[in-house]
Design a protein around this motif. Structure first.
Motif, PDB file in Angstrom:
ATOM      1  N   MET A  87      74.900  27.145  59.247  1.00 53.48           N
ATOM      2  CA  MET A  87      74.440  26.749  57.926  1.00 53.48           C
ATOM      3  C   MET A  87      75.449  27.202  56.881  1.00 53.48           C
ATOM      4  O   MET A  87      75.997  28.279  56.953  1.00 53.48           O
ATOM      5  CB  MET A  87      73.086  27.384  57.648  1.00 53.48           C
ATOM      6  N   VAL A  88      75.664  26.365  55.893  1.00 54.26           N
ATOM      7  CA  VAL A  88      76.589  26.668  54.824  1.00 54.26           C
ATOM      8  C   VAL A  88      75.798  27.150  53.619  1.00 54.26           C
ATOM      9  O   VAL A  88      74.805  26.550  53.221  1.00 54.26           O
ATOM     10  CB  VAL A  88      77.399  25.414  54.425  1.00 54.26           C
ATOM     11  N   ARG A  89      76.222  28.241  53.057  1.00 52.25           N
ATOM     12  CA  ARG A  89      75.592  28.764  51.847  1.00 52.25           C
ATOM     13  C   ARG A  89      76.635  28.738  50.747  1.00 52.25           C
ATOM     14  O   ARG A  89      77.733  29.262  50.901  1.00 52.25           O
ATOM     15  CB  ARG A  89      75.108  30.184  52.072  1.00 52.25           C
ATOM     16  N   VAL A  90      76.311  28.116  49.647  1.00 49.16           N
ATOM     17  CA  VAL A  90      77.228  28.017  48.520  1.00 49.16           C
ATOM     18  C   VAL A  90      76.806  29.022  47.463  1.00 49.16           C
ATOM     19  O   VAL A  90      75.646  29.063  47.065  1.00 49.16           O
ATOM     20  CB  VAL A  90      77.202  26.597  47.911  1.00 49.16           C
ATOM     21  N   VAL A  91      77.767  29.836  47.035  1.00 46.86           N
ATOM     22  CA  VAL A  91      77.512  30.777  45.953  1.00 46.86           C
ATOM     23  C   VAL A  91      78.590  30.571  44.910  1.00 46.86           C
ATOM     24  O   VAL A  91      79.763  30.819  45.171  1.00 46.86           O
ATOM     25  CB  VAL A  91      77.522  32.235  46.447  1.00 46.86           C
ATOM     26  N   VAL A  92      78.194  30.053  43.773  1.00 49.54           N
ATOM     27  CA  VAL A  92      79.097  29.910  42.644  1.00 49.54           C
ATOM     28  C   VAL A  92      78.501  30.771  41.548  1.00 49.54           C
ATOM     29  O   VAL A  92      77.524  30.392  40.913  1.00 49.54           O
ATOM     30  CB  VAL A  92      79.231  28.443  42.187  1.00 49.54           C
ATOM     31  N   ARG A  93      79.036  31.939  41.384  1.00 50.74           N
ATOM     32  CA  ARG A  93      78.453  32.900  40.448  1.00 50.74           C
ATOM     33  C   ARG A  93      78.487  32.380  39.024  1.00 50.74           C
ATOM     34  O   ARG A  93      79.489  31.873  38.564  1.00 50.74           O
ATOM     35  CB  ARG A  93      79.192  34.229  40.533  1.00 50.74           C
ATOM     36  N   ASN A  94      77.360  32.486  38.369  1.00 52.83           N
ATOM     37  CA  ASN A  94      77.192  32.134  36.961  1.00 52.83           C
ATOM     38  C   ASN A  94      77.348  30.650  36.662  1.00 52.83           C
ATOM     39  O   ASN A  94      77.450  30.272  35.514  1.00 52.83           O
ATOM     40  CB  ASN A  94      78.154  32.942  36.072  1.00 52.83           C
TER      41      ASN A  94
ATOM     42  N   GLN B  77      77.163  24.993  41.638  1.00 50.19           N
ATOM     43  CA  GLN B  77      76.659  25.360  42.964  1.00 50.19           C
ATOM     44  C   GLN B  77      75.852  24.218  43.557  1.00 50.19           C
ATOM     45  O   GLN B  77      76.022  23.865  44.719  1.00 50.19           O
ATOM     46  CB  GLN B  77      75.813  26.634  42.872  1.00 50.19           C
ATOM     47  N   ARG B  78      74.982  23.609  42.761  1.00 46.60           N
ATOM     48  CA  ARG B  78      74.174  22.475  43.253  1.00 46.60           C
ATOM     49  C   ARG B  78      75.072  21.294  43.620  1.00 46.60           C
ATOM     50  O   ARG B  78      74.853  20.620  44.630  1.00 46.60           O
ATOM     51  CB  ARG B  78      73.141  22.074  42.209  1.00 46.60           C
ATOM     52  N   THR B  79      76.085  21.029  42.806  1.00 48.98           N
ATOM     53  CA  THR B  79      76.993  19.909  43.069  1.00 48.98           C
ATOM     54  C   THR B  79      77.743  20.109  44.378  1.00 48.98           C
ATOM     55  O   THR B  79      77.813  19.203  45.209  1.00 48.98           O
ATOM     56  CB  THR B  79      78.006  19.749  41.910  1.00 48.98           C
ATOM     57  N   VAL B  80      78.294  21.297  44.574  1.00 44.28           N
ATOM     58  CA  VAL B  80      79.039  21.580  45.801  1.00 44.28           C
ATOM     59  C   VAL B  80      78.117  21.504  47.014  1.00 44.28           C
ATOM     60  O   VAL B  80      78.467  20.938  48.044  1.00 44.28           O
ATOM     61  CB  VAL B  80      79.750  22.943  45.718  1.00 44.28           C
TER      62      VAL B  80
ATOM     63  N   ILE C 201      78.621  19.024  50.296  1.00 43.34           N
ATOM     64  CA  ILE C 201      78.726  19.541  51.659  1.00 43.34           C
ATOM     65  C   ILE C 201      77.738  18.828  52.576  1.00 43.34           C
ATOM     66  O   ILE C 201      78.032  18.560  53.736  1.00 43.34           O
ATOM     67  CB  ILE C 201      78.487  21.066  51.680  1.00 43.34           C
ATOM     68  N   GLY C 202      76.560  18.497  52.037  1.00 44.41           N
ATOM     69  CA  GLY C 202      75.548  17.808  52.839  1.00 44.41           C
ATOM     70  C   GLY C 202      76.020  16.470  53.366  1.00 44.41           C
ATOM     71  O   GLY C 202      75.536  15.989  54.388  1.00 44.41           O
ATOM     72  N   ASN C 203      77.000  15.859  52.695  1.00 50.37           N
ATOM     73  CA  ASN C 203      77.515  14.561  53.112  1.00 50.37           C
ATOM     74  C   ASN C 203      78.680  14.659  54.089  1.00 50.37           C
ATOM     75  O   ASN C 203      79.159  13.640  54.572  1.00 50.37           O
ATOM     76  CB  ASN C 203      77.957  13.750  51.890  1.00 50.37           C
ATOM     77  N   LEU C 204      79.159  15.861  54.359  1.00 48.96           N
ATOM     78  CA  LEU C 204      80.311  16.042  55.241  1.00 48.96           C
ATOM     79  C   LEU C 204      79.850  16.402  56.643  1.00 48.96           C
ATOM     80  O   LEU C 204      78.907  17.153  56.825  1.00 48.96           O
ATOM     81  CB  LEU C 204      81.217  17.168  54.722  1.00 48.96           C
TER      82      LEU C 204
END
Length: 121
Positions: free
Chosen positions: A1-8, A13-16, A20-23
């Motif tokens: 599972m991929v976890r995206v963390v884009v601080r602040n 974060q939602r966009t990335v 990823i869900g499409n790859l």
């Protein structure tokens, strides 16, 4: 599972996470994270060159700080280029990490405890 963390930056974060869900697995994802890492490094570079314009600008330096700088520059965080050049990224098939190991970044972001500054000889 991929976890995206884009601080602040929850919108980023939602966009990335959506991208990823499409790859699929494998090289395409690694290429995506490599490209993302390079894009963030370019963003960091532009932000340094423009005095923090991408984050609302950095506070102006005080006159004594400018006086003591090697080149007399009034651009914050760019006296030697050491901090700017210390940013790197590491990409895998599941993540990319962008940052610096330099303690200087921590001091600039969060400050320091009081300490004595001695003149150079």
């Amino acid at each position: 599972m991929v976890r995206v963390v884009v601080r602040n930056l929850p919108e980023a974060q939602r966009t990335v996470q959506g991208l990823i869900g499409n790859l699929g697995p494998g090289g395409v994802r690694l290429e995506f994270f490599n490209n993302l890492g390079l894009a963030v490094l370019r963003w960091v570079d532009v932000n340094f060159r423009t005095g923090g314009s991408l984050v609302g600008g950095w506070k102006p330096l005080r006159p004594l700080t400018i006086f003591g700088r090697r080149k007399g520059s009034n651009v914050p965080l760019s006296n030697t280029g050491m901090l700017r050049n210390s940013f790197t990224y590491r990409a895998t098939e599941n993540s990319v990490t962008v940052g610096t190991a330099s303690r200087v970044s921590e001091y600039h972001q969060f400050g320091t405890a009081p300490y004595v500054i001695l003149p150079k000889r």
